[in-house]
Motif scaffolding. Structure first.
Motif, mmCIF file in Angstrom:
data_model
loop_
_atom_site.group_PDB
_atom_site.id
_atom_site.type_symbol
_atom_site.label_atom_id
_atom_site.label_comp_id
_atom_site.label_asym_id
_atom_site.label_seq_id
_atom_site.Cartn_x
_atom_site.Cartn_y
_atom_site.Cartn_z
ATOM 1 N N SER A 69 0.748 -1.453 0.168
ATOM 2 C CA SER A 69 -0.034 -0.059 0.050
ATOM 3 C C SER A 69 0.868 1.398 0.139
ATOM 4 C CB SER A 69 -0.728 -0.089 0.887
ATOM 5 O OG SER A 69 -1.880 -1.114 2.136
ATOM 6 N N PHE A 70 0.345 2.607 -0.678
ATOM 7 C CA PHE A 70 1.139 4.185 -0.981
ATOM 8 C C PHE A 70 0.156 4.612 -1.404
ATOM 9 C CE2 PHE A 70 1.918 1.132 -4.259
ATOM 10 C CZ PHE A 70 1.721 1.933 -5.280
ATOM 11 N N GLN A 71 0.302 5.986 -0.997
ATOM 12 C CA GLN A 71 -0.564 6.453 -1.345
ATOM 13 C C GLN A 71 -0.798 7.440 -2.820
ATOM 14 O OE1 GLN A 71 0.800 10.420 1.943
ATOM 15 N NE2 GLN A 71 -1.593 9.891 2.404
ATOM 16 N N ARG A 72 -2.028 7.726 -3.143
ATOM 17 C CA ARG A 72 -1.891 7.780 -4.772
ATOM 18 C C ARG A 72 -2.021 10.246 -4.654
ATOM 19 N NH1 ARG A 72 -6.347 9.961 -6.401
ATOM 20 N NH2 ARG A 72 -7.755 9.689 -4.262
ATOM 21 N N ASN A 73 -1.318 10.074 -5.567
ATOM 22 C CA ASN A 73 -1.413 11.328 -5.865
ATOM 23 C C ASN A 73 -1.926 11.921 -7.309
ATOM 24 O OD1 ASN A 73 1.217 10.783 -7.473
ATOM 25 N ND2 ASN A 73 2.610 11.729 -6.577
#
Length: 509
Positions: free
Chosen positions: A133-137
């Motif tokens: 998982s990781f943040q979206r930009n």
């Protein structure tokens, strides 16, 4: 004024740096997550002593956006540069790979989550599952959007494919999924490898204005299962076929002729019928004893449907498995190892299937019922039963298997006989004292489902007449004028295991 401008440009420059740093942090976070994923995969491969890994597809909404290629490339770089690696890494297709890595990309709020699976090719077993998982930009969001193709959206893939190195295609779950765009050159063929995760109905189709033709194969034994020209819209090909989970299939798309060229779209999606059965998950059926209280299972066939029934006999012997109704059915019987034991089309009443087979107590058997063709639809009933008491005991008139042993019979009376074996024959002798019309009948004692056959001979054993189903149901019946004299009657049964006695009658009209 100059001071205000200086402050303004300073503010813009600062915001730009902060924005760039924020995006850079998001990218760094994503890359670090991919590195961690690569470490986990490497550890599992080392544990399993793998030798050859194929990095396959990562899909988003049944599609392969640019982010999928980015992810595959990043994983390839990380795994390739892992020290003390004792396995080789491939991308695209590699038919001799031992392991494949595939996954799904999920977007939840501002989080991108990747579910990866490490699959052993030999039996499609999942040997490792990973979550990243990781943040979206906004840059990642743009990479999640599919590129435009020549067939109205979808993903465009380049390169060539062969039987040995087909395109690995991720099957969708509905007909609304985007297409994969390809361009046919003169004489070219495209090969799509399809491995369903569930049993169900696989539909493959092309889109666009190119006149396509499609073949469908079992990839491992190279058996052609179906082919099609124009069943789709316009000149497009479309095939629907029942498939099994974990089995490898191949769809081959070409132009209708070798000179046809142009762009087309390809999609494949799986539908699962509600209440559907499979070889691994059949409908349990308890075999009945006798024909009077048989339990029937009512089913409805849609186009291309197959129903699977599990039979575990409580005793050894010969069972009857059949369908009833007005639908043209076809039946196959398998053992637990999927070996075909018997098959039948129309041995039952009308267009119904019927199989009689000697079974062993406690063994597993699977009866498959389908329409005679993929287009057949309609309702039917399935049932299976043992004769109530197995083979019947010889009757009081035995032995009468030869004309010299014929049982005397008086016109106007009846006699009860049994077929105590599948090849038992009864000979009857009677005398007509007054010429005229006579009716000879051999009917099951309990119902008209005993399949009797009668042959009438004169005193010199010359055949005069014969009949199979001239009476009610499967009963034999003759009605004819007879002169005075001695006659012989031969009665036998077409059932492989007669389950009831029969009543013989001869009457003068």
């Amino acid at each position: 004024m100059k001071k205000s401008l200086l402050l303004f440009f300073s503010f813009v420059f600062t915001v730009g740096i902060l924005f760039a740093q924020a995006n850079e942090n998001h990218v760094q976070q994503m890359d670090e997550a991919v590195k961690n994923l690569a470490r986990e995969i490497h550890a599992k491969l080392a544990e399993k002593r793998a030798e050859k890994l194929l990095i396959g597809t990562f899909t988003f909404l049944d599609n392969q956006p640019p982010f999928s290629a980015y992810l595959v490339n990043q994983l390839t770089v990380e795994l390739t540069n892992t020290p003390r690696r004792n396995y080789t890494i491939h991308t695209g297709t590699a038919s001799d790979a031992q392991w494949t890595l595939v996954g799904e990309i999920i977007q939840v709020a501002d989080i991108i989550r990747i579910y990866s699976r490490l699959i052993r090719v030999s039996d499609r077993a999942i040997e490792g599952s990973f979550i990243t998982s990781f943040q979206r930009n906004e840059h990642i969001t743009n990479m999640m959007v599919s590129t435009s193709g020549t067939s109205g959206g979808g993903v465009t893939i380049g390169g060539t494919s062969t039987w040995e190195s087909p395109f690995s295609y991720t099957i969708g779950s509905s007909s609304s999924m985007p297409v994969t765009n390809r361009t046919l050159t003169e004489g070219a063929e495209d090969f799509f490898l399809l491995v369903p995760q569930r049993d169900g109905r696989l539909t493959m189709e092309t889109t666009g204005s190119v006149d396509t033709y499609m073949h469908f194969y079992n990839y491992d034994n190279e058996d052609e299962l179906a082919s099609d020209d124009d069943s789709g819209q316009g000149l497009n090909a479309r095939i629907s076929h029942n498939v099994r989970a974990g089995v490898r299939y191949l769809a081959v798309v070409r132009g209708y002729s070798s000179s046809i060229t142009g762009a087309y779209g390809f999609r494949a999606f799986l539908t699962v019928r509600e209440g559907a059965s499979s070889f691994e998950n059949p409908i349990a059926y308890e075999i009945s004893i006798g024909e009077e209280n048989i339990r029937s299972v009512n089913r409805t066939l849609q186009r291309g449907d197959e129903d699977y029934f599990l039979l575990i006999p409580s005793r050894s012997g010969r069972i009857t498995i059949e369908t009833t109704g007005r639908t043209d059915t076809y039946m196959e019987l398998y053992d637990a190892d999927e070996e075909l034991l018997a098959e039948d089309d129309d041995s039952g009443q009308s267009y119904n299937a019927r199989i009689r087979y000697n079974v062993t107590e406690g063994n597993r058997y699977i009866a498959l019922v389908r329409g005679y063709s993929n287009e057949i639809t309609g309702s039917y009933a399935f049932r299976a039963f043992f004769p109530e008491a197995g083979l019947l005991a010889p009757d009081e008139y035995e032995p009468n298997n030869e004309p010299s042993q014929a049982t005397p019979f008086t016109i106007g009376t009846t006699q009860r006989h049994t077929f105590h074996s599948s090849d038992d024959v009864d000979w009857i002798r009677f005398e007509v004292t007054r010429a005229g019309r006579h009716v000879i009948s051999a009917r099951g004692e309990n119902n008209n489902r005993l399949d009797t056959y009668i042959e009438l001979y004169d005193n010199n054993l010359n055949i005069i007449a014969e009949d199979d189903d001239g009476g009610d149901g499967l009963s034999a019946r003759l009605s004819l004028n007879l002169a005075a004299g001695v006659y012989f009657l031969k009665v036998w049964c077409l059932d492989e295991e007669p389950s009831q006695a029969y009543i013989l009658s001869i009457t003068a009209q």
